[in-house]
Design an enzyme around this catalytic site. Structure first.
Site, mmCIF file in Angstrom:
data_model
loop_
_atom_site.group_PDB
_atom_site.id
_atom_site.type_symbol
_atom_site.label_atom_id
_atom_site.label_comp_id
_atom_site.label_asym_id
_atom_site.label_seq_id
_atom_site.Cartn_x
_atom_site.Cartn_y
_atom_site.Cartn_z
ATOM 1 N N GLY A 1 0.795 -1.231 0.000
ATOM 2 C CA GLY A 1 0.000 0.000 0.000
ATOM 3 C C GLY A 1 0.823 1.274 0.000
ATOM 4 O O GLY A 1 0.327 2.341 0.363
ATOM 5 N N SER A 2 2.084 1.185 -0.459
ATOM 6 C CA SER A 2 2.890 2.419 -0.453
ATOM 7 C C SER A 2 2.354 3.434 -1.466
ATOM 8 O O SER A 2 2.431 4.642 -1.225
ATOM 9 C CB SER A 2 4.368 2.113 -0.711
ATOM 10 N N ASN A 3 1.796 2.968 -2.573
ATOM 11 C CA ASN A 3 1.195 3.916 -3.529
ATOM 12 C C ASN A 3 -0.065 4.547 -2.952
ATOM 13 O O ASN A 3 -0.316 5.748 -3.149
ATOM 14 C CB ASN A 3 0.884 3.216 -4.850
ATOM 15 N N ARG B 1 -14.889 -14.513 -9.818
ATOM 16 C CA ARG B 1 -14.296 -13.174 -9.960
ATOM 17 C C ARG B 1 -15.398 -12.132 -10.115
ATOM 18 O O ARG B 1 -15.312 -11.019 -9.595
ATOM 19 C CB ARG B 1 -13.393 -13.122 -11.199
ATOM 20 N N ARG C 1 -5.438 -8.879 -8.269
ATOM 21 C CA ARG C 1 -6.449 -9.753 -8.868
ATOM 22 C C ARG C 1 -6.787 -9.225 -10.253
ATOM 23 O O ARG C 1 -6.818 -7.996 -10.452
ATOM 24 C CB ARG C 1 -7.750 -9.761 -8.049
ATOM 25 N N ASN D 1 -4.742 2.153 -13.111
ATOM 26 C CA ASN D 1 -3.849 1.171 -12.494
ATOM 27 C C ASN D 1 -2.414 1.681 -12.619
ATOM 28 O O ASN D 1 -2.110 2.455 -13.528
ATOM 29 C CB ASN D 1 -3.975 -0.180 -13.219
ATOM 30 N N HIS E 1 1.596 0.259 -12.942
ATOM 31 C CA HIS E 1 2.334 -0.963 -13.272
ATOM 32 C C HIS E 1 3.833 -0.644 -13.310
ATOM 33 O O HIS E 1 4.233 0.388 -13.855
ATOM 34 C CB HIS E 1 1.859 -1.484 -14.643
HETATM 35 C C1 GRF Z 1 3.592 -1.461 -7.421
HETATM 36 O O1 GRF Z 1 4.900 -1.686 -7.824
HETATM 37 C C2 GRF Z 1 2.659 -1.401 -8.590
HETATM 38 O O2 GRF Z 1 3.275 -0.963 -9.749
HETATM 39 C C3 GRF Z 1 2.212 -2.825 -8.749
HETATM 40 O O3 GRF Z 1 2.134 -3.319 -7.439
HETATM 41 C C4 GRF Z 1 3.035 -2.611 -6.606
HETATM 42 C C5 GRF Z 1 2.275 -2.144 -5.410
HETATM 43 O O4 GRF Z 1 3.116 -1.582 -4.441
HETATM 44 N N1 GRF Z 1 0.961 -2.886 -9.466
HETATM 45 P P1 GRF Z 1 2.477 -0.911 -3.156
HETATM 46 O O5 GRF Z 1 1.545 -1.931 -2.526
HETATM 47 O O6 GRF Z 1 1.750 0.316 -3.569
HETATM 48 O O7 GRF Z 1 3.634 -0.617 -2.252
#
Ligand code: GRF
Length: 241
Positions: free
Chosen positions: A46-48, A99, A125, A141, A143
């Protein structure tokens, strides 16, 4: 925002990373009256999610997070939500028959919280048309590669193994095919000779945290037909409310 970070030249992070498109404005043009309502979906660290919450707290991103959805009860993202005082809902995929059933429940939960934009921040998922149809052109999203290269799992390892010299991260719209929707924003990260998956991933994550908030603002502004600075100002602590 600028494209070069001011860090000592002895650090690998001193290698400039390039963000495109670049948001140059330093203040809000006219902050939108209503903040964007973001429903974040996360499965792991969950760092993002936290970077988005921080950008909101710093007054950079004009938004609110009414709910975090998580499918894994051990995810650190849930602890982060608690620390930030953001409501979270655990929807364990193993308790759903399909799903589609999971996605129906996710869509209903997001709607109940008045979410406009769905932000997949490490959601592990595959999503179905059920969720995509509930938020048409309002799902993003992130990536860890420069799409369309290296979609799917283990993108950082794929990039290292391929021998490319530049990788990065991409914020894109969510379409049914994994990591396939139109690209909103990317940041390039040079690959160093001594990189391991862990070191490269760490540098890519720095850029993910940097681009996700302005990318959300950019997508929302395009949809609303307004200037991106309606929703985003790189100026930290520029409080709007
Ligand atoms: C990130 O590297 C994102 O690109 C990928 O999953 C990772 C999630 O990292 N989809 P975090 O949980 O936000 O730290």
């Amino acid at each position: 925002m600028t494209s070069h970070s001011a860090v000592p030249t002895s650090s690998p992070d001193s290698i400039p990373s390039l963000v495109s498109p670049i948001l140059v404005a330093s203040t809000f043009a006219t902050p939108a009256a209503t903040p964007l309502r973001l429903g974040v979906m996360a499965s792991g660290s969950g760092s993002n999610f936290e970077a988005i919450a921080q950008a909101i707290a710093d007054g950079q991103l004009h938004a609110k997070i009414p709910v975090l959805i998580c499918n894994n009860r051990n995810a650190k993202a849930l602890e982060r939500a608690e620390r930030w005082g953001i409501p979270s809902v655990l929807l364990d995929h193993r308790t759903f028959a399909s799903r589609e059933d999971l996605d129906r429940q996710i869509a209903e939960t997001l709607k109940q919280h008045g979410v406009e934009w769905v932000i997949m921040a490490g959601w592990m998922r595959r999503v179905t048309q059920v969720l995509i149809d509930a938020f048409p052109d309002q799902m993003l999203n992130i990536h860890p590669s420069l799409l369309p290269s290296f979609p799917g799992i283990r993108a950082v390892e794929q990039a290292l193994q391929s021998g490319v010299k530049i990788s990065g991260c991409t914020v894109h719209y969510v379409h049914l095919e994994v990591d396939s929707g139109p690209i909103v924003m990317q940041a390039a990260v040079p690959i160093l000779a001594e990189d391991t998956p862990a070191t490269l991933q760490a540098r890519i994550q720095v850029q993910e945290h940097r681009i996700f908030p302005p990318a959300i603002a950019l997508a929302a502004a395009q949809k609303a037909g307004v200037d991106p600075t309606t929703f985003f100002s790189p100026l930290a602590n520029h409080k709007v409310s």
